[in-house]
Enzyme design. Sequence first.
Site, PDB file in Angstrom:
ATOM      1  N   GLY A   1       0.813  -1.225   0.000  1.00 53.01           N
ATOM      2  CA  GLY A   1       0.000   0.000   0.000  1.00 53.01           C
ATOM      3  C   GLY A   1       0.838   1.263   0.000  1.00 53.01           C
TER       4      GLY A   1
ATOM      5  N   ALA B   1       3.321   2.831  -5.090  1.00 51.23           N
ATOM      6  CA  ALA B   1       3.198   1.905  -6.223  1.00 51.23           C
ATOM      7  C   ALA B   1       1.889   1.129  -6.160  1.00 51.23           C
ATOM      8  CB  ALA B   1       4.382   0.948  -6.251  1.00 51.23           C
TER       9      ALA B   1
ATOM     10  N   VAL C   1       9.340   8.285   1.042  1.00 52.31           N
ATOM     11  CA  VAL C   1       9.952   9.349   0.235  1.00 52.31           C
ATOM     12  C   VAL C   1       9.408   9.197  -1.185  1.00 52.31           C
ATOM     13  CG1 VAL C   1      12.080   9.857   1.492  1.00 52.31           C
ATOM     14  CG2 VAL C   1      11.962   7.828   0.040  1.00 52.31           C
TER      15      VAL C   1
ATOM     16  N   ALA D   1       9.136  14.017  -5.832  1.00 54.18           N
ATOM     17  CA  ALA D   1       9.283  14.813  -7.058  1.00 54.18           C
ATOM     18  C   ALA D   1       8.838  13.951  -8.233  1.00 54.18           C
ATOM     19  CB  ALA D   1      10.728  15.247  -7.238  1.00 54.18           C
TER      20      ALA D   1
ATOM     21  N   LYS E   1       6.800  21.905 -10.117  1.00 53.02           N
ATOM     22  CA  LYS E   1       8.214  21.625 -10.390  1.00 53.02           C
ATOM     23  C   LYS E   1       8.458  21.946 -11.863  1.00 53.02           C
ATOM     24  CE  LYS E   1      11.357  17.729 -10.989  1.00 53.02           C
ATOM     25  NZ  LYS E   1      11.599  16.293 -10.820  1.00 53.02           N
TER      26      LYS E   1
HETATM   27  P1  FAD Z   1       6.950   1.102  -0.392  1.00 54.00           P
HETATM   28  O1  FAD Z   1       6.622   2.512  -0.187  1.00 54.00           O
HETATM   29  O2  FAD Z   1       8.103   0.543   0.389  1.00 54.00           O
HETATM   30  O3  FAD Z   1       5.650   0.270  -0.042  1.00 54.00           O
HETATM   31  C1  FAD Z   1       5.691  -1.110   0.210  1.00 54.00           C
HETATM   32  C2  FAD Z   1       4.339  -1.560   0.718  1.00 54.00           C
HETATM   33  O4  FAD Z   1       4.369  -2.965   0.873  1.00 54.00           O
HETATM   34  C3  FAD Z   1       3.958  -0.975   2.081  1.00 54.00           C
HETATM   35  O5  FAD Z   1       2.600  -0.612   2.080  1.00 54.00           O
HETATM   36  C4  FAD Z   1       4.155  -2.141   3.044  1.00 54.00           C
HETATM   37  O6  FAD Z   1       3.298  -2.076   4.162  1.00 54.00           O
HETATM   38  C5  FAD Z   1       3.766  -3.292   2.105  1.00 54.00           C
HETATM   39  N1  FAD Z   1       4.271  -4.572   2.575  1.00 54.00           N
HETATM   40  C6  FAD Z   1       5.554  -4.929   2.756  1.00 54.00           C
HETATM   41  N2  FAD Z   1       5.605  -6.177   3.269  1.00 54.00           N
HETATM   42  C7  FAD Z   1       4.316  -6.607   3.382  1.00 54.00           C
HETATM   43  C8  FAD Z   1       3.683  -7.792   3.883  1.00 54.00           C
HETATM   44  N3  FAD Z   1       4.392  -8.799   4.386  1.00 54.00           N
HETATM   45  N4  FAD Z   1       2.340  -7.859   3.860  1.00 54.00           N
HETATM   46  C9  FAD Z   1       1.585  -6.851   3.375  1.00 54.00           C
HETATM   47  N5  FAD Z   1       2.128  -5.698   2.906  1.00 54.00           N
HETATM   48  C10 FAD Z   1       3.463  -5.585   2.931  1.00 54.00           C
HETATM   49  N6  FAD Z   1      10.366   8.391  -6.815  1.00 54.00           N
HETATM   50  C11 FAD Z   1      10.001   9.442  -7.545  1.00 54.00           C
HETATM   51  O7  FAD Z   1       9.227   9.286  -8.505  1.00 54.00           O
HETATM   52  N7  FAD Z   1      10.470  10.683  -7.250  1.00 54.00           N
HETATM   53  C12 FAD Z   1      11.364  10.908  -6.254  1.00 54.00           C
HETATM   54  O8  FAD Z   1      11.740  12.040  -6.011  1.00 54.00           O
HETATM   55  C13 FAD Z   1      11.813   9.799  -5.514  1.00 54.00           C
HETATM   56  N8  FAD Z   1      12.702   9.945  -4.507  1.00 54.00           N
HETATM   57  C14 FAD Z   1      13.135   8.844  -3.820  1.00 54.00           C
HETATM   58  C15 FAD Z   1      14.122   8.975  -2.848  1.00 54.00           C
HETATM   59  C16 FAD Z   1      14.600   7.850  -2.199  1.00 54.00           C
HETATM   60  C17 FAD Z   1      15.703   7.997  -1.191  1.00 54.00           C
HETATM   61  C18 FAD Z   1      14.043   6.581  -2.455  1.00 54.00           C
HETATM   62  C19 FAD Z   1      14.532   5.359  -1.732  1.00 54.00           C
HETATM   63  C20 FAD Z   1      13.034   6.453  -3.385  1.00 54.00           C
HETATM   64  C21 FAD Z   1      12.588   7.565  -4.091  1.00 54.00           C
HETATM   65  N9  FAD Z   1      11.623   7.452  -5.077  1.00 54.00           N
HETATM   66  C22 FAD Z   1      11.260   8.527  -5.824  1.00 54.00           C
HETATM   67  C23 FAD Z   1      10.967   6.181  -5.323  1.00 54.00           C
HETATM   68  C24 FAD Z   1       9.596   6.168  -4.662  1.00 54.00           C
HETATM   69  O9  FAD Z   1       9.742   6.430  -3.279  1.00 54.00           O
HETATM   70  C25 FAD Z   1       8.933   4.822  -4.862  1.00 54.00           C
HETATM   71  O10 FAD Z   1       8.961   4.468  -6.210  1.00 54.00           O
HETATM   72  C26 FAD Z   1       7.503   4.870  -4.434  1.00 54.00           C
HETATM   73  O11 FAD Z   1       7.377   5.371  -3.148  1.00 54.00           O
HETATM   74  C27 FAD Z   1       6.885   3.501  -4.501  1.00 54.00           C
HETATM   75  O12 FAD Z   1       7.328   2.704  -3.437  1.00 54.00           O
HETATM   76  P2  FAD Z   1       6.628   1.302  -3.273  1.00 54.00           P
HETATM   77  O13 FAD Z   1       5.180   1.500  -3.112  1.00 54.00           O
HETATM   78  O14 FAD Z   1       7.109   0.412  -4.345  1.00 54.00           O
HETATM   79  O15 FAD Z   1       7.261   0.740  -1.915  1.00 54.00           O
END
Ligand code: FAD
Length: 543
Positions: free
Chosen positions: A13, A16, A53, A56, A84
């Site tokens: 959640g 992505a 995070v 942007a 931006k």
């Molecule tokens: P996460 O935010 O890590 O979400 C993972 C989800 O999986 C969470 O809801 C968690 O609860 C769930 N989960 C995990 N394990 C389990 C489980 N066992 N059971 C059920 N649920 C589970 N992108 C940009 O476009 N612009 C930017 O400026 C930018 N800056 C960034 C800076 C940094 C330092 C980093 C590290 C990333 C940055 N990104 C940026 C990338 C961006 O943060 C991610 O692409 C975006 O937040 C998507 O993350 P995610 O949803 O894939 O993962």
Amino acid sequence: MTAPIRNITIVGGGTAGWLAAALLNSLLREKRPQQDAIEITLIESPDIPTVGVGEATVPNMPRTLADCGISEAQFFRCCNSSFKLGVLFDHWNVDETGAPIRYVNPFDPPPPIDGVPLAAYYLKYGAGDLEFAQLFSPCLDLREEMRGPRPFRAGEYPRGPGFAYHLDAGKFAALLRETCVARGVHHVYDNLQEVELSETGDVAALHLEKGGRHAVELVLDCTGFRGLIINQALGSEFLSYSKYLANDRAMAVQVPHLTDDIEPMTRSTALGAGWTWRVPLYNRVGTGYVYSSAHRTDEAARDEFMQWVGPAGEGLEPRVIPMRVGRNRQNWVRNCVAVGLSSGFIEPLESTAIHLVDMSVRQLITYFPDTSYPEPLRARYNRQMERLYDEVRDFICLHYALGNRTDSQYWIDAREELAVSDALAENLALWRHTLPQAGDLDSAVLFSPQVYHAVLLGKRVYDMGFKAENFAAGYALDEDRWWDFVARNRAKLAQFTNRAANHRHLLREIRGELMGRERRAVERGETVSVARAEAELADSSLL
Ligand code: FAD
């Protein structure tokens, strides 16, 4: 036996998971006739936090939001968003005296003049004191005056100069969640504990801590860097990019604005072992340091970063975020597609990760399978994602390969020790003699040759031995035509800049907060104290 897919289960959640849910819901589910109905369920852990995070974006974002059915006003209000207009690079390179230089990577593409790249003219004749970007984009002028990219009363998602948004990542995921749940996406708060595979190796079910067995058809792994399903259960190999990119950690902190100005740009400042981002939102600034653990301990990076942050960071402690940099060899394996950080990640210099989520979902819709998950669909999807990741990687590598700093081992290693792909190495040799062209790039979905021009010119590589005098040899350049273009374009850009509204006031207008006395004063061009305007807004009798 094959059948249409009826259920999509998304695990995760973060941005992505919820963005995938919102796009699939509006582009796929809501458009289907009743007999082909698809149910979407999103399972998110109540215990594991999101990465927190990712604030942007790139100029595709208005389309993403519109496709999710989210209005611009709602987005600005809910996510404390701001505009931006590009990325300002500070101290990535130095001039011949060793002094830091800065340049902007704007979102507007430089237009050709009679089919000749603008960069060829600029290299031949220059433009006085004007930077390359100032010839075709208002972004530096708007930034100088802290204006947004449009006048007041411009309406929703208007056309104009290239712009993207800054947003609060946590609030953005919450807005997407609210939108999705209101439109029929099922939401489950539970922990995934075990992935059950069928005899054929497909994901048959997810075992949840509270909910027990949850049978699945198509599954999206959005579990972040863990890659719980794609890597851990299905064994897709993760290909590290560490030989290309040294940065493997980040630290982030949120600081207050110290003045009323809201810079309409992301700023990237190179420090001793990496670079910082500065993302100004409406109500605060998100900032962080992306660095190499081989060159800085967390403690040393923290001290260097907080010194750079200055008084705004007093009393605050940054949060360290380890980064898994690279991509999966295959992001679609059997009935599981990885989206977001579980699929791959490249340091966020060009803020492309959220856009890659959008593109992953659109590719999945393009190659949408039935329950036989045909191999050609998977293969093509995997190939497209591989190309996108490698395109971003090479573009980021370019920034390091063409660095010229010698004041820290990090910058020397970044230039001399890190690998570049064969394709980029070949291009770097070529571009010493000619400008980047479309045919040079295996993939130019995100970064066109014109964007490469802006970076090469910004870094002043033509003062560093690139043979600019040859560049224009194949073009018939007309000097009068050039100066006429410069004069006319600068006049147009100045006119645009003068009409554009102050960034903070524009945000207040879009948020629905610019009213009464404040609006009248702002429209007369008077300086308005935001603190006073906010106090007046609270007292509705003044409106
Ligand atoms: P996460 O935010 O890590 O979400 C993972 C989800 O999986 C969470 O809801 C968690 O609860 C769930 N989960 C995990 N394990 C389990 C489980 N066992 N059971 C059920 N649920 C589970 N992108 C940009 O476009 N612009 C930017 O400026 C930018 N800056 C960034 C800076 C940094 C330092 C980093 C590290 C990333 C940055 N990104 C940026 C990338 C961006 O943060 C991610 O692409 C975006 O937040 C998507 O993350 P995610 O949803 O894939 O993962």
